[in-house]
Design a protein around this motif. Structure first.
Motif, PDB file in Angstrom:
ATOM      1  N   SER A 281      56.720  36.856 -47.331  1.00 32.86           N
ATOM      2  CA  SER A 281      57.429  37.665 -46.341  1.00 32.86           C
ATOM      3  C   SER A 281      56.491  38.386 -45.377  1.00 32.86           C
ATOM      4  O   SER A 281      55.499  38.996 -45.793  1.00 32.86           O
ATOM      5  N   PHE A 283      55.448  41.435 -42.911  1.00 29.19           N
ATOM      6  CA  PHE A 283      55.632  42.881 -42.753  1.00 29.19           C
ATOM      7  C   PHE A 283      55.034  43.192 -41.386  1.00 29.19           C
ATOM      8  O   PHE A 283      53.813  43.181 -41.214  1.00 29.19           O
ATOM      9  N   ALA A 298      53.459  49.714 -46.309  1.00 32.78           N
ATOM     10  CA  ALA A 298      52.883  48.369 -46.369  1.00 32.78           C
ATOM     11  C   ALA A 298      52.209  48.118 -47.709  1.00 32.78           C
ATOM     12  O   ALA A 298      52.327  47.028 -48.289  1.00 32.78           O
ATOM     13  N   ALA A 301      54.807  47.540 -50.202  1.00 34.39           N
ATOM     14  CA  ALA A 301      55.437  46.243 -49.996  1.00 34.39           C
ATOM     15  C   ALA A 301      54.660  45.114 -50.645  1.00 34.39           C
ATOM     16  O   ALA A 301      55.234  44.085 -51.021  1.00 34.39           O
ATOM     17  N   GLY A 313      55.841  41.905 -49.209  1.00 38.04           N
ATOM     18  CA  GLY A 313      55.446  41.775 -47.803  1.00 38.04           C
ATOM     19  C   GLY A 313      53.952  41.588 -47.673  1.00 38.04           C
ATOM     20  O   GLY A 313      53.237  42.474 -47.187  1.00 38.04           O
ATOM     21  N   ALA A 437      62.497  37.400 -46.913  1.00 42.41           N
ATOM     22  CA  ALA A 437      62.667  38.769 -46.408  1.00 42.41           C
ATOM     23  C   ALA A 437      61.663  39.038 -45.289  1.00 42.41           C
ATOM     24  O   ALA A 437      60.689  38.295 -45.111  1.00 42.41           O
ATOM     25  N   THR A 438      61.919  40.118 -44.555  1.00 38.94           N
ATOM     26  CA  THR A 438      61.013  40.556 -43.487  1.00 38.94           C
ATOM     27  C   THR A 438      61.142  42.067 -43.330  1.00 38.94           C
ATOM     28  O   THR A 438      62.244  42.616 -43.387  1.00 38.94           O
ATOM     29  N   GLY A 439      60.004  42.727 -43.116  1.00 42.09           N
ATOM     30  CA  GLY A 439      59.999  44.139 -42.772  1.00 42.09           C
ATOM     31  C   GLY A 439      59.602  44.314 -41.317  1.00 42.09           C
ATOM     32  O   GLY A 439      58.623  43.696 -40.867  1.00 42.09           O
ATOM     33  N   TRP A 461      64.572  44.172 -43.326  1.00 45.41           N
ATOM     34  CA  TRP A 461      64.494  45.621 -43.535  1.00 45.41           C
ATOM     35  C   TRP A 461      63.804  46.253 -42.329  1.00 45.41           C
ATOM     36  O   TRP A 461      62.673  45.901 -42.001  1.00 45.41           O
ATOM     37  N   CYS A 464      61.945  50.257 -43.409  1.00 41.63           N
ATOM     38  CA  CYS A 464      62.048  50.465 -44.851  1.00 41.63           C
ATOM     39  C   CYS A 464      61.632  49.155 -45.517  1.00 41.63           C
ATOM     40  O   CYS A 464      61.393  48.151 -44.835  1.00 41.63           O
ATOM     41  N   TYR A 465      61.523  49.185 -46.823  1.00 46.53           N
ATOM     42  CA  TYR A 465      61.215  47.943 -47.539  1.00 46.53           C
ATOM     43  C   TYR A 465      61.768  48.062 -48.958  1.00 46.53           C
ATOM     44  O   TYR A 465      61.957  49.161 -49.478  1.00 46.53           O
TER      45      TYR A 465
END
Length: 510
Positions: A281, A283, A298, A301, A313, A437-439, A461, A464-465
Motif C-alpha cells: 500500500s 502512503f 507513517a 503505518a 503503508g 489500501a492507500t493513505g 484513508w 488517517c491510517y
C-alpha cells in the motif's frame, strides 16, 4: 472423547514483564469437530512455537483430508438437518450475543494466547483485538434477524418475491497475523446468515481459534455449526478448498496461496470464493501537512503489528518540498521505537511470528541493500539472545522497480520515495499488482478527492491510517483479491438469492 478438551500440561514461565499477568496453561490442543475436541485421525501433531523464546508452547493436533472430511460431514448434517439455519433470526442473535459476552469474560486469557502464539502486544490484544472481536460478533448478531428478501412488481401478471438463504457449509481459512479478529470477521457473518462452517486457523497461531470454538459451544451454538481443524495449509487448507461438500470458501492470506484456493474451488464443485490477499500500500504525503504528526502516522503505518499486516503503508511517497525534513523526523521517531517482549507495556513492537518469516524479512533487507537502496536506519536483528526480533528499517533512494518497492515483505521495512506532482504520484501509486489500501495525507480537499478517486484500491484513508470499523467494508482490487469482509456488505457472500414467482390467475396479461 471430551467436550471440554484436554490440557497437555504445558505452562508458560512468567518473565519480568508479566508478573501481574496470568499466563494461561494451554487447555485446547485438539481438533474441534461436532462439538467435541478430538485427536486427529492420524494421531499426528505439530508444534506451535513462542516467537519470544523460540520454545515449544504445545503440540497441536495435525488435521488433514480425513479430518476435514469428518468436520465437513458434521457441518453438512448440522446445515441440512440441524436447528441453526432454521432458528428464528432473533434466536441466532441471542446465542451470538452470549458468545460475545463469553469472549469479553475471557479477554485476558485470549490476549495472552495471541501474545505467546503470535508475538502480538498483550496490551493491544487486551484493549483492542479481543474486545473488538466481541463487538464484531455483536455487530453481526444484530443482522441475524434483519435478513430480508424483496417483493417485486413484475412486468407480467405474476406475484414475485426473493428469499435470501444461507449458502450452506462454508470453509474459512484464516491467517496468523490477526488470529482473533480474522476468526470473528469470518465466523460472525456466516453465523448470522445461518451457515455452518469449518475453520482452518493458521498453523502458526492455532491456540485462540480452539478457545473460540470452546466458547461457541458454551454459548449454545449447536454441535456441528462451528468446527475447527488445525493443521497445515497444503493438507487441511487444500482439502477445504477442493471439498465437494463445501459450498463457499473465504480465504485471507497471500496472493500465491489465494490462486491455489481459487483453482481448487473451480476444479471441484465451482464453489464461490472470497479472497483477501496481499498488499503493497502507498502512503502519500503532500507538502501541506504537519510533518511531525504525519511522520508519526507513517511509522505506525509500516510498523504496527510488526509490519505483519496486509495493508501496511510501506511505500511512502513524500512530496519533494518536505522530503528532507520528513526523513529527519522519521529517523528520530524510529530510534525511539521500542522493540521487545510483547508483555512489556512499554514495547511498541514484538517478535515476528516465526523463524521463517523472520528470515524472509531479513533476506528482503539484504536484497534492498544489494539493489542500491540506502539504508537510513535499522536493517538487522535486535541484540537479543532469543526471539525473532528485527529493528525498524527505513530505506531511501528506492526506485519503483526495486524488489523492496514491489513485493509484500510483511515486516517492519519502509521504502521512502520522493515525488513532485499529483499526477506523478497517482501513476506511481497505481503501478503495483496490488490494490488493497492507500493513505493520503493532505489538507487540500481537491487533492484528497482527486487522488482518492484515482487510486485503484479497496480502502482509502485520508489523513488517517488503519481506520478500520465493523461497518466499513474491507477488501482489495487487482491481485489483492475480491470480496469484502466487515460491514453489512460482507453478509451477502454467505447468502444466496432465491427468486419465487406465482401467477395471478384470471389475468388477461399472463
Amino acid at each position: 472423547m471430551s467436550s471440554t478438551g484436554q490440557t497437555n500440561g504445558a505452562s508458560i514461565l512468567l518473565d519480568e514483564y508479566s508478573h501481574n499477568i496470568k499466563i494461561p496453561k494451554i487447555k485446547f490442543t485438539k481438533l474441534f469437530i461436532n462439538g467435541h475436541f478430538l485427536h486427529s485421525i492420524s494421531g499426528n501433531t505439530f508444534e506451535t512455537i513462542d516467537p519470544r523464546t523460540e520454545e515449544v508452547i504445545a503440540n497441536i493436533a495435525e488435521g488433514d483430508k480425513d479430518d476435514v472430511d469428518l468436520a465437513v460431514n458434521a457441518a453438512r448434517q448440522a446445515f441440512d438437518h440441524g436447528p441453526w439455519p432454521r432458528l428464528p433470526g432473533s434466536e441466532r442473535r441471542r446465542i451470538m450475543l452470549k458468545f460475545a459476552d463469553l469472549i469479553d469474560e475471557n479477554v485476558e486469557e485470549l490476549a495472552a494466547l495471541d501474545a505467546i502464539d503470535g508475538g502480538k502486544l498483550y496490551k493491544m490484544a487486551k484493549l483492542a483485538d479481543i474486545p473488538g472481536a466481541a463487538e464484531t460478533i455483536r455487530y453481526f448478531a444484530g443482522a441475524a434477524d434483519k435478513i430480508h428478501g424483496a417483493t417485486l412488481k413484475m412486468s407480467r401478471a405474476l406475484q414475485g418475491y426473493t428469499l435470501r438463504e444461507p449458502i450452506g457449509v462454508v470453509g474459512h481459512i484464516i491467517p496468523w497475523n490477526f488470529p482473533s479478529q480474522m476468526f470473528v470477521m469470518k465466523v460472525g457473518p456466516a453465523l448470522a446468515a445461518g451457515c455452518t462452517m469449518v475453520v482452518k486457523p493458521a498453523e502458526q497461531t492455532p491456540l485462540s481459534a480452539l478457545y473460540y470454538a470452546h466458547l461457541a459451544k458454551l454459548a449454545g451454538i449447536p454441535d456441528g455449526v462451528v468446527n475447527v481443524v488445525t493443521g497445515y495449509g497444503h493438507a487441511a487448507g487444500a482439502a477445504i478448498s477442493s471439498h465437494m461438500d463445501i459450498d463457499m470458501v473465504s480465504f485471507t492470506g497471500s496472493t500465491e496461496v489465494g490462486r491455489l484456493v481459487m483453482q481448487a474451488a473451480a476444479q471441484s464443485n465451482l464453489k464461490p470464493v472470497s479472497l483477501e490477499l496481499g498488499g503493497k500500500s502507498p502512503f502519500i504525503v503532500f507538502d501541506d501537512v504537519d510533518v511531525d504528526k504525519v511522520a508519526d502516522l507513517a511509522l505506525q503505518a509500516t510498523l504496527y503489528n510488526k509490519g505483519e499486516i496486509c495493508v501496511a503503508g510501506t511505500r511512502v511517497f513524500v512530496q519533494e518540498g518536505i522530503y528532507d525534513k520528513f526523513l529527519t523526523k522519521l529517523v528520530e521517531k524510529a530510534k525511539a521505537w521500542v522493540v521487545g517482549d510483547p508483555f512489556d507495556p512499554n514495547v511498541h513492537q514484538g517478535p515476528q511470528v516465526n523463524k521463517k518469516q523472520y528470515e524472509r524479512i531479513l533476506s528482503f533487507i539484504e536484497l534492498g541493500k544489494k539493489e542500491g537502496a540506502t539504508l537510513l536506519t535499522g536493517g538487522k536483528p535486535c541484540d537479543r539472545k532469543k526471539g525473532y526480533y528485527i529493528e525498524p528499517t527505513i530505506f531511501t533512494d528506492v526506485d519503483d522497480d526495486m524488489t523492496i518497492a514491489k513485493e509484500e515483505i510483511f515486516g517492519p521495512v519502509m521504502s521512502v520515495m520522493k515525488f513532485k506532482t499529483v499526477e506523478e504520484v497517482i501513476k506511481r501509486a497505481n503501478a503495483s499488482k496490488y490494490g488493497l489500501a492507500t493513505g493520503i495525507m493532505t489538507n487540500n480537499l481537491n487533492i484528497a478527492n482527486t487522488v482518492s478517486r484515482s487510486i485503484r484500491a479497496g480502502v482509502i484513508w485520508i489523513n488517517c491510517y488503519f481506520a478500520f470499523d465493523r461497518d466499513l467494508p474491507y477488501g482489495g482490487y487487482k491481485m489483492s483479491g475480491f470480496g469484502r469482509d466487515l460491514g453489512m456488505e460482507s453478509l451477502s457472500k454467505y447468502l444466496q438469492v432465491k427468486s419465487i414467482a406465482t401467477p395471478i390467475y384470471d389475468s388477461p396479461w399472463l
